[in-house]
Design an enzyme around this catalytic site. Structure first.
Site, PDB file in Angstrom:
ATOM      1  N   PHE A  43      47.278  34.614  35.848  1.00 39.58           N
ATOM      2  CA  PHE A  43      47.917  33.659  36.445  1.00 39.58           C
ATOM      3  C   PHE A  43      48.788  34.267  37.641  1.00 39.58           C
ATOM      4  O   PHE A  43      49.880  34.133  37.714  1.00 39.58           O
ATOM      5  CB  PHE A  43      48.995  32.861  35.820  1.00 39.58           C
ATOM      6  CG  PHE A  43      48.399  31.702  34.724  1.00 39.58           C
ATOM      7  CD1 PHE A  43      47.212  31.392  34.753  1.00 39.58           C
ATOM      8  CD2 PHE A  43      49.238  31.448  33.571  1.00 39.58           C
ATOM      9  CE1 PHE A  43      46.579  30.203  33.830  1.00 39.58           C
ATOM     10  CE2 PHE A  43      48.721  30.242  32.619  1.00 39.58           C
ATOM     11  CZ  PHE A  43      47.571  29.906  32.795  1.00 39.58           C
ATOM     12  N   PRO A  44      48.118  35.041  38.422  1.00 37.48           N
ATOM     13  CA  PRO A  44      48.779  35.913  39.388  1.00 37.48           C
ATOM     14  C   PRO A  44      49.494  34.778  40.468  1.00 37.48           C
ATOM     15  O   PRO A  44      50.521  35.189  41.340  1.00 37.48           O
ATOM     16  CB  PRO A  44      47.895  36.750  39.861  1.00 37.48           C
ATOM     17  CG  PRO A  44      46.231  36.076  39.682  1.00 37.48           C
ATOM     18  CD  PRO A  44      46.612  35.447  38.528  1.00 37.48           C
ATOM     19  N   LEU A  45      48.741  34.012  40.707  1.00 40.03           N
ATOM     20  CA  LEU A  45      49.309  32.816  41.734  1.00 40.03           C
ATOM     21  C   LEU A  45      50.301  31.571  40.920  1.00 40.03           C
ATOM     22  O   LEU A  45      50.616  30.804  41.625  1.00 40.03           O
ATOM     23  CB  LEU A  45      48.189  32.267  42.353  1.00 40.03           C
ATOM     24  CG  LEU A  45      47.435  33.262  43.166  1.00 40.03           C
ATOM     25  CD1 LEU A  45      46.123  32.373  43.815  1.00 40.03           C
ATOM     26  CD2 LEU A  45      48.273  33.858  44.516  1.00 40.03           C
ATOM     27  N   GLY A  46      50.397  31.891  39.641  1.00 39.95           N
ATOM     28  CA  GLY A  46      50.955  31.044  39.023  1.00 39.95           C
ATOM     29  C   GLY A  46      50.162  29.701  38.018  1.00 39.95           C
ATOM     30  O   GLY A  46      50.659  29.234  37.567  1.00 39.95           O
ATOM     31  N   GLY A  47      48.928  30.084  38.009  1.00 38.14           N
ATOM     32  CA  GLY A  47      47.962  29.564  37.231  1.00 38.14           C
ATOM     33  C   GLY A  47      47.743  28.177  37.704  1.00 38.14           C
ATOM     34  O   GLY A  47      47.603  27.699  38.889  1.00 38.14           O
ATOM     35  N   TYR A  56      35.037  29.907  28.910  1.00 35.49           N
ATOM     36  CA  TYR A  56      35.239  28.957  30.193  1.00 35.49           C
ATOM     37  C   TYR A  56      33.949  28.188  30.346  1.00 35.49           C
ATOM     38  O   TYR A  56      32.704  28.690  30.593  1.00 35.49           O
ATOM     39  CB  TYR A  56      35.197  29.889  31.229  1.00 35.49           C
ATOM     40  CG  TYR A  56      36.558  30.866  31.330  1.00 35.49           C
ATOM     41  CD1 TYR A  56      37.765  30.723  30.577  1.00 35.49           C
ATOM     42  CD2 TYR A  56      36.606  31.837  32.241  1.00 35.49           C
ATOM     43  CE1 TYR A  56      38.829  31.367  30.768  1.00 35.49           C
ATOM     44  CE2 TYR A  56      37.783  32.693  32.022  1.00 35.49           C
ATOM     45  CZ  TYR A  56      38.791  32.495  31.444  1.00 35.49           C
ATOM     46  OH  TYR A  56      39.869  33.428  31.582  1.00 35.49           O
TER      47      TYR A  56
END
Ligand SMILES: NC(=O)c1ccc[n+]([C@@H]2O[C@H](COP(=O)([O-])OP(=O)(O)OC[C@H]3O[C@@H](n4cnc5c(N)ncnc54)[C@H](OP(=O)(O)O)[C@@H]3O)[C@@H](O)[C@H]2O)c1
Length: 292
Positions: A212-216, A62
């Site tokens: 991506f728990p929120l959709g990424g 990252y």
């Protein structure tokens, strides 16, 4: 009636809050280069730990390097109860591209980069990240990479091993070589390929950590989710996280954000208790998106 859930889980010998933090959003756009506001990134990390987060997900790819350097600047010397989980298996090109780096020498270099940039002598948990089909796994033996990971563990550089972007067959193969403490795959309210793997790992007491728990990069949008959130006086992102907390006790959350306001909002998701009726409605969102 609401479904009860526990706030903590046992990860790699530590009791961690199920509400962790994913540091990927702290790098620049496209997870490449520096953030536009380094002080804001440091503030997010400090706030997370001050709020009880003791599980942080990162990687030296990252930035590259930058996110780990920011974590070090914000939090070193690290609190004794903080579990930093990093991952290996990719390298960034000068244009920000991602390429596999899965040879034993690549994995060793990845460990050395993480140790240097995080300011550690040993990495607590390291996920071997298979490149597969970018955000979905694909089959194939991982014995060579896992043997290299086990050797890094034997040498004392890596304490615990996890997997990322892995199929259930790869998890089983990895377990024949070394103990696996967590699996990090894409999974959320609408991406539900891993239903069986979540349950299988739960039965083994192994953490499942959805990325991506929120959709990424494009957070989940759903009319039903928004309506349910309004009814619960919560936000759609909080409901999406609360659904994961209710889904299985071994699911650990690492939602990513570059904003203290979003961090605070996300952390409050653990206060939401969803009724069996609401859970059934949310289940419908996943089914609808699978059918689409
Ligand atoms: N193993 C892997 O291959 C892999 C892949 C991807 C990610 N990960 C890990 O998983 C973590 C989570 O994934 P992610 O960060 O990519 O995706 P995510 O948590 O699903 O979503 C992050 C996105 O949602 C936004 N967001 C966060 N909280 C919000 C809120 N309350 N309201 C509105 N928007 C909100 C963020 O923007 P703002 O910054 O504006 O809040 C960001 O754009 C990463 O940080 C990383 O540690 C692992």
């Amino acid at each position: 009636m609401s479904k009860p859930f526990t706030d903590t889980f046992f990860l790699a010998g530590h009791t961690v809050s199920r509400m962790g933090y994913g540091a990927m959003q702290l790098a620049g756009p496209g997870v490449f280069g520096p953030p536009k506001d380094r002080n804001a990134a440091i503030a997010v990390l400090k706030e997370a730990v001050a709020s009880g987060v003791n599980h942080i997900d990162t990687s030296d790819f990252y930035g590259p390097h930058i996110t780990n350097q920011i974590i070090r600047e914000a939090l070193h010397p690290y609190p004794a109860n903080l579990v930093i989980v990093t991952k290996l298996g990719a390298i960034r090109g000068n244009d920000g591209s991602w390429a596999p780096a899965q040879e034993p020498a690549d994995l060793r270099r990845g460990v050395e980069d993480n140790l240097r940039n995080l300011g550690l002598d040993v990495l607590e948990v390291v996920n071997l990240r298979m490149m597969g089909d970018i955000h979905h796994p694909s089959e194939g033996s991982i014995a060579k990479q896992m043997t290299a990971m086990a050797e890094l563990q034997r040498q004392g550089l890596v304490r615990h091993i996890g997997l990322s972007n892995a199929t259930s067959r790869q998890v089983a193969e990895a377990q024949s070589i070394a103990r696996i403490v967590c699996v990090q795959n894409q999974y959320n309210l609408v991406q539900r390929h891993d239903e069986a793997l979540v349950d299988e790992l739960a039965s083994q007491g192994i953490a499942y950590v959805p990325f991506f728990p929120l959709g990424g990069f494009s957070p989940i949008q759903s009319e039903a989710l928004s309506r349910i959130a309004t009814e619960l006086k919560a936000t759609p992102m909080q409901v999406a996280l609360a659904w994961l907390l209710h889904r299985a006790p071994n699911i650990l959350l690492i939602p990513g954000t570059s904003s203290v306001a979003h961090l605070r909002e996300n952390l409050r998701a653990k206060e939401l208790r969803l009724s069996t009726a609401v859970l059934a409605e949310l289940e419908g969102i996943g089914q609808k998106s699978r059918a689409a």
